[in-house]
Design a protein around this motif. Structure first.
Motif: not given
Length: 418
Positions: A205, A217, A220-221, A224, A231, A233, A236, A239
């Motif tokens: 990450a 990824t 998703l970051i 976040r 989302l 950390h 994250l 997940t």
């Protein structure tokens, strides 16, 4: 009014083993069975098809470990082998709005249309791995471990590419995830494996934060970093844990179990080759007959519930008995334990529940089906004489009672002496 005598809890063997004989015995006494989990924790398993279908979609059954009585009371040790299943922060342990939020963040990557777009890449990887399987057999005595050389790397490579995970991490991630899902891991080893898995995913990450790319990824970051309201950390990392484990362990077992079933039932393979059944039929019958996940943790009733005549107390950790439900004679007839790729499916009934049911139905189901169908079709086209290299009875069962498969699948790609 007289109540039936309480059933003696079945102690689940942490080392696993083939579940079907035990399932048949437990199911003969009722669709819901009390079980003893590792560490002496009391639990329940829902085994019958209809009872499980009802339980999986019951509005008063939760996934959040805040409802897990023994955990809340401090009776679950840090190194408990099933702790990750209960406490990982992700969609499998979330309810209601949190579940919908987390699921929506990754759901777009697994729609049938998006998955179908992956077909050329799945076919390309399959061809490469079949070359590798042939080389492995040629380098030895003509046999190779199909699980290691084919069934494992295909789904691992696909989910890793979706997530943007570098090749250098993949073998270690499989080793760690295997320890996380095993139920016979020693407490200290379980704690260490979980910590290292989180650390490795944190490293991935961090690299994606510094150098975002066109992968899940990075997406998703970005979610976040949008103020943290979409989302956290911890979510994250949770997940990513779930995506890595669910994204390859289940399909690994599915492909392994399907090849083993076809080798043991050549008449069924002949039906596919004759066009009487499809490779998709093989996948669905394998999911029913030899579910890749046997007992999936956990769900918790938020109040005392009566399921098929059995009271399941509030806060009890409940296992979804997918392998038992798949062979439930009440749902699949008196020949439920027979592998039959032409088995008729009632229009009013699901063929199986092995990918879940209700709000938590497996998000990756379209991808797992694509990978397994392509893998089987190409494997048997390339190696039409493929057979097990050892008697089926000698295949060592998968470690733990969550996953259901064998540890290795030695195969011979051509007849001996060919």
């Amino acid at each position: 009014m007289e109540h039936p005598p309480a059933r003696t809890p079945h102690r689940l063997d942490p080392s696993g083993g083939c579940p079907h004989a035990v399932n048949a015995r437990l199911l003969s006494a009722g669709a819901v069975a009390p079980v003893e989990l590792p560490g002496g924790i009391e639990g329940m398993a829902v085994l019958g098809h209809e009872a499980l279908k009802e339980f999986l979609q019951h509005p008063e059954v939760a996934k959040s470990a805040t409802h897990f009585t023994a955990l809340r009371e401090g009776r679950v040790a840090e190194g408990w082998p099933l702790l990750t299943f209960a406490t990982v922060q992700g969609m499998t342990t979330a309810d209601g709005d949190d579940h919908r939020r987390l699921r929506s963040l990754v759901g777009r990557a697994f729609t049938p249309r998006r998955v179908e777009e992956l077909r050329p890449r799945v076919e390309e990887l399959t061809a490469q791995l079949l070359d590798g399987l042939e080389r492995a057999a040629a380098a030895g005595d003509g046999t190779a471990d199909l699980r290691r050389h084919f069934a494992l790397p295909l789904p691992m490579d696909v989910i890793s590419e979706l997530l943007g995970v570098d090749v250098a991490f993949r073998s270690r991630l499989h080793q760690l995830s295997s320890k996380v899902v095993a139920t016979d891991t020693e407490p200290a080893e379980a704690v260490a494996a979980n910590r290292e898995l989180v650390a490795v995913l944190g490293e991935i990450a961090a690299a994606k934060t510094a150098r975002p790319a066109d992968d899940l990824t990075s997406a998703l970051i970005a979610a976040r970093d949008e103020g943290g309201d979409r989302l956290s950390h911890q979510e994250l990392i949770g997940t990513l844990v779930l995506m890595i484990i669910a994204g390859h362990e289940t399909t690994l077992n599915l492909i392994t179990n399907a090849v083993r079933a076809l080798c043991a039932h050549p008449d069924q393979l002949d039906l596919v080759r004759a066009g009487t059944a499809s490779w998709a039929d093989v996948v669905e019958e394998t999911l029913r007959w030899d579910a890749p996940v046997s007992y999936f943790p956990f769900r918790y009733p938020v109040r005392d519930l009566t399921v098929d005549g059995t009271v399941v107390p509030a806060g009890t950790p409940v296992l979804a008995g997918y392998s038992a439900a798949g062979r439930d004679p009440a749902a699949h007839g008196p020949d439920a334990d027979r592998f039959d790729v032409t088995r008729p499916v009632r229009p009013d009934a699901a063929r199986h529940l092995s990918l879940g049911h209700g709000a938590h139905f497996c998000l990756g189901a379209p991808l797992a089906r694509l990978e397994a169908t392509v893998a089987l079709e190409r494997l048997f086209a390339r190696f039409p004489a493929l057979e097990l290299a050892v008697p089926e009875a000698e295949l060592a069962p998968h470690a733990g009672f969550v996953g259901n498969s064998v540890r290795a699948l030695p195969v011979r790609l051509a007849p001996a002496g060919a």
